[in-house]
Design a protein around this motif. Structure first.
Motif, PDB file in Angstrom:
ATOM      1  N   ALA A  48       0.809  -1.215   0.000  1.00  0.00           N
ATOM      2  CA  ALA A  48       0.000   0.000   0.000  1.00  0.00           C
ATOM      3  C   ALA A  48       0.846   1.270   0.000  1.00  0.00           C
ATOM      4  N   MET A  49       2.135   1.130   0.336  1.00  0.00           N
ATOM      5  CA  MET A  49       3.010   2.305   0.432  1.00  0.00           C
ATOM      6  C   MET A  49       3.513   2.787  -0.919  1.00  0.00           C
ATOM      7  N   GLY A  50       3.210   2.047  -1.952  1.00  0.00           N
ATOM      8  CA  GLY A  50       3.606   2.479  -3.285  1.00  0.00           C
ATOM      9  C   GLY A  50       3.759   1.303  -4.215  1.00  0.00           C
ATOM     10  N   THR A  51       3.622   1.557  -5.489  1.00  0.00           N
ATOM     11  CA  THR A  51       3.731   0.507  -6.490  1.00  0.00           C
ATOM     12  C   THR A  51       5.073   0.531  -7.210  1.00  0.00           C
ATOM     13  N   LYS A  52       5.969   1.421  -6.802  1.00  0.00           N
ATOM     14  CA  LYS A  52       7.286   1.500  -7.428  1.00  0.00           C
ATOM     15  C   LYS A  52       8.018   0.171  -7.242  1.00  0.00           C
ATOM     16  N   PRO A  53       8.486  -0.451  -8.335  1.00  0.00           N
ATOM     17  CA  PRO A  53       9.201  -1.726  -8.201  1.00  0.00           C
ATOM     18  C   PRO A  53      10.423  -1.593  -7.294  1.00  0.00           C
ATOM     19  N   SER A  54      10.537  -2.478  -6.337  1.00  0.00           N
ATOM     20  CA  SER A  54      11.663  -2.475  -5.406  1.00  0.00           C
ATOM     21  C   SER A  54      11.787  -3.862  -4.811  1.00  0.00           C
ATOM     22  N   LEU A  55      12.936  -4.128  -4.180  1.00  0.00           N
ATOM     23  CA  LEU A  55      13.128  -5.423  -3.538  1.00  0.00           C
ATOM     24  C   LEU A  55      12.162  -5.603  -2.372  1.00  0.00           C
ATOM     25  N   GLY A  56      11.861  -4.513  -1.677  1.00  0.00           N
ATOM     26  CA  GLY A  56      10.893  -4.603  -0.593  1.00  0.00           C
ATOM     27  C   GLY A  56       9.523  -5.019  -1.090  1.00  0.00           C
ATOM     28  N   LEU A  57       9.087  -4.413  -2.188  1.00  0.00           N
ATOM     29  CA  LEU A  57       7.788  -4.770  -2.765  1.00  0.00           C
ATOM     30  C   LEU A  57       7.805  -6.209  -3.263  1.00  0.00           C
ATOM     31  N   LEU A  58       8.902  -6.616  -3.889  1.00  0.00           N
ATOM     32  CA  LEU A  58       9.015  -7.994  -4.374  1.00  0.00           C
ATOM     33  C   LEU A  58       8.894  -8.985  -3.221  1.00  0.00           C
ATOM     34  N   ASN A  59       9.620  -8.741  -2.125  1.00  0.00           N
ATOM     35  CA  ASN A  59       9.533  -9.619  -0.960  1.00  0.00           C
ATOM     36  C   ASN A  59       8.112  -9.684  -0.405  1.00  0.00           C
ATOM     37  N   ALA A  60       7.455  -8.528  -0.364  1.00  0.00           N
ATOM     38  CA  ALA A  60       6.089  -8.482   0.164  1.00  0.00           C
ATOM     39  C   ALA A  60       5.147  -9.334  -0.682  1.00  0.00           C
ATOM     40  N   ILE A  61       5.246  -9.186  -1.995  1.00  0.00           N
ATOM     41  CA  ILE A  61       4.369  -9.932  -2.897  1.00  0.00           C
ATOM     42  C   ILE A  61       4.616 -11.433  -2.778  1.00  0.00           C
ATOM     43  N   MET A  62       5.888 -11.839  -2.765  1.00  0.00           N
ATOM     44  CA  MET A  62       6.187 -13.269  -2.684  1.00  0.00           C
ATOM     45  C   MET A  62       5.841 -13.835  -1.305  1.00  0.00           C
ATOM     46  N   GLY A  63       5.991 -13.025  -0.256  1.00  0.00           N
ATOM     47  CA  GLY A  63       5.579 -13.475   1.065  1.00  0.00           C
ATOM     48  C   GLY A  63       4.084 -13.726   1.126  1.00  0.00           C
ATOM     49  N   LYS A  64       3.323 -12.833   0.531  1.00  0.00           N
ATOM     50  CA  LYS A  64       1.861 -12.990   0.509  1.00  0.00           C
ATOM     51  C   LYS A  64       1.457 -14.177  -0.376  1.00  0.00           C
ATOM     52  N   ALA A  65       2.247 -14.433  -1.422  1.00  0.00           N
ATOM     53  CA  ALA A  65       1.967 -15.583  -2.285  1.00  0.00           C
ATOM     54  C   ALA A  65       2.134 -16.890  -1.513  1.00  0.00           C
ATOM     55  N   HIS A  66       3.200 -16.990  -0.723  1.00  0.00           N
ATOM     56  CA  HIS A  66       3.400 -18.194   0.092  1.00  0.00           C
ATOM     57  C   HIS A  66       2.288 -18.353   1.115  1.00  0.00           C
ATOM     58  N   SER A  67       1.868 -17.254   1.695  1.00  0.00           N
ATOM     59  CA  SER A  67       0.770 -17.312   2.659  1.00  0.00           C
ATOM     60  C   SER A  67      -0.494 -17.850   2.007  1.00  0.00           C
ATOM     61  N   ALA A  68      -0.783 -17.371   0.794  1.00  0.00           N
ATOM     62  CA  ALA A  68      -1.967 -17.841   0.075  1.00  0.00           C
ATOM     63  C   ALA A  68      -1.843 -19.332  -0.251  1.00  0.00           C
ATOM     64  N   ALA A  69      -0.652 -19.755  -0.679  1.00  0.00           N
ATOM     65  CA  ALA A  69      -0.448 -21.161  -1.023  1.00  0.00           C
ATOM     66  C   ALA A  69      -0.680 -22.060   0.189  1.00  0.00           C
ATOM     67  N   LEU A  70      -0.187 -21.652   1.339  1.00  0.00           N
ATOM     68  CA  LEU A  70      -0.352 -22.463   2.540  1.00  0.00           C
ATOM     69  C   LEU A  70      -1.804 -22.515   3.004  1.00  0.00           C
ATOM     70  N   ARG A  71      -2.567 -21.515   2.645  1.00  0.00           N
ATOM     71  CA  ARG A  71      -3.995 -21.519   2.991  1.00  0.00           C
ATOM     72  C   ARG A  71      -4.828 -22.288   1.966  1.00  0.00           C
ATOM     73  N   GLY A  72      -4.190 -22.710   0.880  1.00  0.00           N
ATOM     74  CA  GLY A  72      -4.911 -23.442  -0.152  1.00  0.00           C
ATOM     75  C   GLY A  72      -5.549 -22.559  -1.202  1.00  0.00           C
ATOM     76  N   ASP A  73      -5.215 -21.264  -1.212  1.00  0.00           N
ATOM     77  CA  ASP A  73      -5.775 -20.332  -2.197  1.00  0.00           C
ATOM     78  C   ASP A  73      -4.852 -20.300  -3.419  1.00  0.00           C
ATOM     79  N   ARG A  74      -5.008 -21.283  -4.280  1.00  0.00           N
ATOM     80  CA  ARG A  74      -4.126 -21.451  -5.428  1.00  0.00           C
ATOM     81  C   ARG A  74      -4.205 -20.273  -6.388  1.00  0.00           C
ATOM     82  N   GLU A  75      -5.404 -19.804  -6.660  1.00  0.00           N
ATOM     83  CA  GLU A  75      -5.592 -18.713  -7.622  1.00  0.00           C
ATOM     84  C   GLU A  75      -4.842 -17.455  -7.175  1.00  0.00           C
ATOM     85  N   THR A  76      -4.994 -17.094  -5.907  1.00  0.00           N
ATOM     86  CA  THR A  76      -4.308 -15.897  -5.402  1.00  0.00           C
ATOM     87  C   THR A  76      -2.802 -16.090  -5.417  1.00  0.00           C
TER      88      THR A  76
END
Length: 377
Positions: A224-252
């Motif tokens: 939410a702090m910005g959409t500028k590509p950065s390593l911080g944003l990349l880590n956040a997106i991939m962290g949320k992706a793993h969280s979704a995978a562990l919850r069984g939300d394949r699409e997300t």
């Protein structure tokens, strides 16, 4: 407790094998101590002489008096914080360092950035206990200098690294440090730092499969702090992706994986061996586990091959990650026992002092995985 038992407890708390303890003493004191002699101490066949008692005191960060007594209360000298050892003598040294830093002004901003660079590289190969001990000392010093936004940025990044030395299962400690790191980052008034700290925490918790709610919150804040590509944003997106995978939300999970790859194309690192970097091989380590969790065997194997093609040979711990992902794939395919045995064999090949808390969490996930179970820890 006899001295042999105490030496064993302190050695294990530091993540050292008997061989590594002997080698460390030899390196620092020019001796010829053998693993067998350490074993004899721990089995109470022999008792260390005065010289070796002092050497062990220095290497294990334990008060000399504790080693000189025949019977001691080990809990006085051991904490339950991921096997960390904070002895009274060590605490005294930390306090002295902090006040001394305040009195003399402490390291310069450039010196702090140099320290961050060093710790970022060392994290990739050292064990959690070593990093925790070193960074704790730096935190005592930097908290005496928090007079400028830049030093709040330094403190926030050090706190994030310190948090990673606690197991994700110890939510009260790891999560508390991640949250404090985020607050410290806010004091820096630097958006890149604020995003990076939150993103690094999110990928750490998401990859470990621990505190998924906190991982999501921190990831959402970073995004939410910005959409500028950065390593911080990349880590956040991939962290949320793993969280979704562990919850069984394949699409997300797959949608976030695609978003992460787009950010990576713009923000990838040239630096290959730092915790503050995400080069091509490390992005594929992230994706290898994500796709293994989703049951995408073909995608996971491709990511593993791409990671291996550029993984520096000086980082065997990450090669172990990739092999353990294969174990998870076997377990998810139905061969739970075979997958766990394969992963355990790969972990055992890595010297104990090179083990990370994340690898231990991954081993636990594989041991509990079975077809249809998302293995949330």
């Amino acid at each position: 407790m006899c001295i042999g038992e105490l030496i064993r407890e302190l050695r294990q708390a530091r993540g050292l094998s008997q061989s590594r303890l002997a080698a460390t003493v030899n390196e620092r004191f020019g001796t010829a101590l053998s693993r067998e002699y350490v074993s004899n101490w721990e089995c109470s066949k022999h008792k260390p002489g005065a010289f070796y008692l002092r050497a062990l005191s220095a290497v294990l960060d334990a008060p000399l008096a504790a080693l000189e007594e025949d019977e001691v209360k080990r809990r006085t000298f051991l904490t339950d914080a991921a096997g960390a050892v904070i002895a009274p003598v060590v605490a005294s040294d930390l306090l002295a360092s902090g006040f001394a830093a305040r009195l003399r002004g402490g390291p310069s901003q450039d010196a702090w950035e140099g320290k961050l660079t060093t710790y970022g590289s060392e994290y990739m190969s050292l064990g959690a206990a070593d990093i925790q001990r070193r960074v704790s000392a730096e935190l005592v010093v930097v908290q005496q200098q928090l007079d400028t936004p830049h030093l709040w940025s330094v403190a926030a990044r050090l706190m994030t690294l310190y948090a990673k030395t606690f197991p994700g299962s110890d939510g009260a400690r790891a999560v508390s440090w991640y949250r404090m790191a985020a607050q410290a980052a806010d004091e820096s008034h630097d958006r890149d730092t604020r995003v990076w700290v939150r993103g690094r925490a999110a990928i750490a918790l998401g990859y470990e499969g621990a505190s998924l709610g906190v991982a999501d919150v921190l990831a959402d804040q970073a995004m939410a702090m910005g959409t500028k590509p950065s390593l911080g944003l990349l880590n956040a997106i991939m962290g949320k992706a793993h969280s979704a995978a562990l919850r069984g939300d394949r699409e997300t999970a797959l949608r976030l994986d695609s978003a992460g790859r787009r950010v990576f194309d713009s923000a990838a690192s040239e630096e290959q061996t730092s915790d503050y970097a995400v080069p091509w091989w490390r992005m594929n380590v992230f994706r290898s586990l994500l796709l293994a969790r989703l049951g995408d065997e073909r995608g996971a194997i491709k990511a593993q091959e791409q990671a291996r093609s550029e993984l520096p040979p000086s980082l065997p711990r990450f090669a172990t990650h990739l092999e353990m992902h294969r174990g998870l794939m076997l377990a998810r395919a139905g061969d739970k026992a075979g997958g766990a045995a394969y992963a355990r064999a790969q972990l055992d090949k890595l010297p104990p002092e090179k083990h990370s808390l994340t690898l231990r969490m991954l081993m636990k996930e594989i041991s509990h995985a079975h077809e249809g179970d998302r293995g949330v820890i």
